[in-house]
Design a protein around this motif. Sequence first.
Motif: not given
Length: 171
Positions: A93-115, A117-121
Motif C-alpha cells: 500500500e503505497v502510491p503508484t509512483d512509489v510502487l513503480d520505483t520499488m519495482k525498478r529498485q528490486s531489480g538492482k538487488i538480489s533476494q538474499d541481499e534484501i533479506i 539488509q532487513v536483518k541488519e536494519l
Amino acid sequence: RDAISLLDQCISLGSKSIEYDDILSVVGIVNDTFMTEFTTAMLDKKIPPILENVNRLVADGRDIAHFVSDLVLYYRNLLICKSTKGHCDNLIEVPTDVLDTMKRQSGKISQDEIIYQVKELSALEYNLRWATNQRVLLEVTLIKLCGSANPYDPSIEDRLTALETRLQNGD
C-alpha cells in the motif's frame, strides 16, 4: 485528541496553509521522495549521498528510530516486489509512483541481499533503543551495508582469495 494535537502543532508553524510535509515534519517522519532517493543511494552503495541524507534527516529533526523502522518496511516492500516478480500491486500500500520505483529498485538487488539488509536494519532498530548516539550507530550500519562487510557483495580481493583456495583444493 492526537489529531487535534497534531493540528495545533502544525498551526503553530505559522504558515497560512498546512501541507503534507508540514504534518510529516511535526510527526518526525520523512516523505516518500526522501525514502526512495535514500534507498536508491543505498542500492547504488554511494556513501557520500547516504551520509548527506542522514545529515539532512538529523538537521530536519526527524526521528532516527522511526526512520529506520520505515526503512525496514521499505526493504520489506522491495522483497515483496522481488519475490513476486513485480506482481505486487495488491500487496503493497503505497502510491503508484512509489510502487513503480520499488519495482525498478528490486531489480538492482538480489533476494538474499534484501533479506540480509532487513536483518541488519532490524538489529539496528532494536539497538537504537539503547544507543546514546543514534546517528553514529545509524551511519556505521549504513556504511557497513554498503561496504565489503556485506556477504552478498564480496570485494574483488575476497573473490580472488576464494578462487585461489578452490584452485589449491582442486575444486
